[in-house]
Design an enzyme around this catalytic site. Structure first.
Site, mmCIF file in Angstrom:
data_model
loop_
_atom_site.group_PDB
_atom_site.id
_atom_site.type_symbol
_atom_site.label_atom_id
_atom_site.label_comp_id
_atom_site.label_asym_id
_atom_site.label_seq_id
_atom_site.Cartn_x
_atom_site.Cartn_y
_atom_site.Cartn_z
ATOM 1 N N LYS A 52 -2.929 19.738 -54.202
ATOM 2 C CA LYS A 52 -3.618 18.913 -55.205
ATOM 3 C C LYS A 52 -4.882 18.293 -54.602
ATOM 4 C CE LYS A 52 0.568 18.392 -57.858
ATOM 5 N NZ LYS A 52 1.730 17.645 -58.341
ATOM 6 N N GLN A 96 4.055 12.025 -57.083
ATOM 7 C CA GLN A 96 4.755 13.298 -56.884
ATOM 8 C C GLN A 96 6.270 13.116 -57.022
ATOM 9 O OE1 GLN A 96 3.149 16.188 -56.579
ATOM 10 N NE2 GLN A 96 5.049 17.338 -56.438
ATOM 11 N N ASP A 119 -0.481 13.361 -65.391
ATOM 12 C CA ASP A 119 0.662 14.262 -65.538
ATOM 13 C C ASP A 119 1.133 14.311 -67.002
ATOM 14 O OD1 ASP A 119 1.727 15.704 -63.345
ATOM 15 O OD2 ASP A 119 2.423 13.847 -62.401
#
Ligand code: GUN
Length: 283
Positions: A52, A96, A119
């Site tokens: 990422k 995460q 997200d």
């Protein structure tokens, strides 16, 4: 003859256009930044987070890593999220998953400001997706829609079958296909006569998490088959939910694993971060 949907090619094309937009913002003195939180020592999470950060660098975005120890408490993580919510250099926040088990994951995800929730896990954003009025889309389903668009695969009026009902993939995938006027069915572990349902699909999305789950008898001739799976087979080799070698000859289009859906996921995270950045500067 089937055609391979090349996720790397689509991802490169989308990243190129993101990069151009990031450059335009930067010329106006508007930097785009993503905060990436990782808690503990999960090796797979470390790989994802590194990718990422690499993705951010590739399109000219800043990334800020917050690596917290395994024993971090919910309150400590909430404090960090609150700080990042108020940090104007941070356009997107990504925490995460999975988090260590002592942390209340739901509480943490719900604390991320919806306008920084790249997200698209916050209930406000999942609600927006439900009513078709969204800023951020969950990265994997959004990446699949980009791939369909790139290959001029129309969803309108098609029978779409999604195997899997997770909040991250199956449910939002169904909403996005419905949003483009597909006729959508969601299947799951309790579905009766699964094969009969999947054989109706013009577009079949497999998000089951089981190696080689979709076999040729489950696929209609000429179907478009999208494989979200990321499994290891008995030899430890990366493989999807679809038995690619046996299924491919029945398909018009099929995604490989690796090199299909995977490269799109981080790309859509970058796209969401760009969207967040543009919205923040418009205020
Ligand atoms: N862990 C596995 N997939 C994801 C994802 O899409 N987002 C986050 N935040 N964590 C993950």
């Amino acid at each position: 003859m089937f055609k391979i949907i090349d996720g790397k090619e689509v991802a490169a094309s989308v990243r190129e256009s993101i990069k151009k937009e990031v450059e335009v913002l930067e010329k106006d003195g508007k930097k785009t930044g993503l905060a990436v939180i990782i808690v503990g020592n999960n090796p797979a999470s470390r790989v994802y987070v590194n990718n990422k950060k690499k993705g951010c660098a590739e399109v000219g975005m800043e990334s800020f890593e917050y690596a917290l120890p395994e024993e971090t408490t919910t309150d400590e993580l909430l404090e960090l999220v609150e700080k990042l919510n108020n940090d104007t250099a941070v356009d997107g926040i990504l925490c995460q998953l999975p988090l260590p088990k002592q942390i209340d994951e739901k509480k943490v995800l719900n604390a991320i400001a919806p306008n920084k929730d790249v997200d698209a896990f916050h209930p406000v954003n999942t609600g927006h997706i439900m009513i078709g009025d969204h800023s951020f889309l969950p990265c994997t389903p959004a990446g699949i829609m980009e791939m369909l668009k790139y290959y001029n695969i129309s969803v309108e009026g098609k029978e779409c079958v999604v195997i899997g009902r997770s909040n991250i993939v199956g449910k939002p995938m169904a909403m996005l296909l419905l949003g483009q006027n597909g006729t959508v069915t969601i299947c799951h572990s309790r579905t009766k006569n699964l094969k009969e349902v999947t054989r109706r699909a013009d577009i079949l999305v497999a998000a089951v998490g089981k190696a080689y789950f979709v076999t040729e008898d489950m696929v209609k001739d000429g179907a478009v088959v999208i494989d979200v799976g990321m499994n290891r087979n008995a030899e430890g080799k990366l493989c999807g939910d679809v038995d690619f070698d046996k299924v491919k000859d029945k398909c018009s289009f099929i995604t490989p694993v690796p090199g299909g859906v995977g490269p799109m996921t981080i790309t859509m995270l970058l796209k969401n971060t760009l969207t967040a950045s543009k919205e923040h500067f418009n205020k």
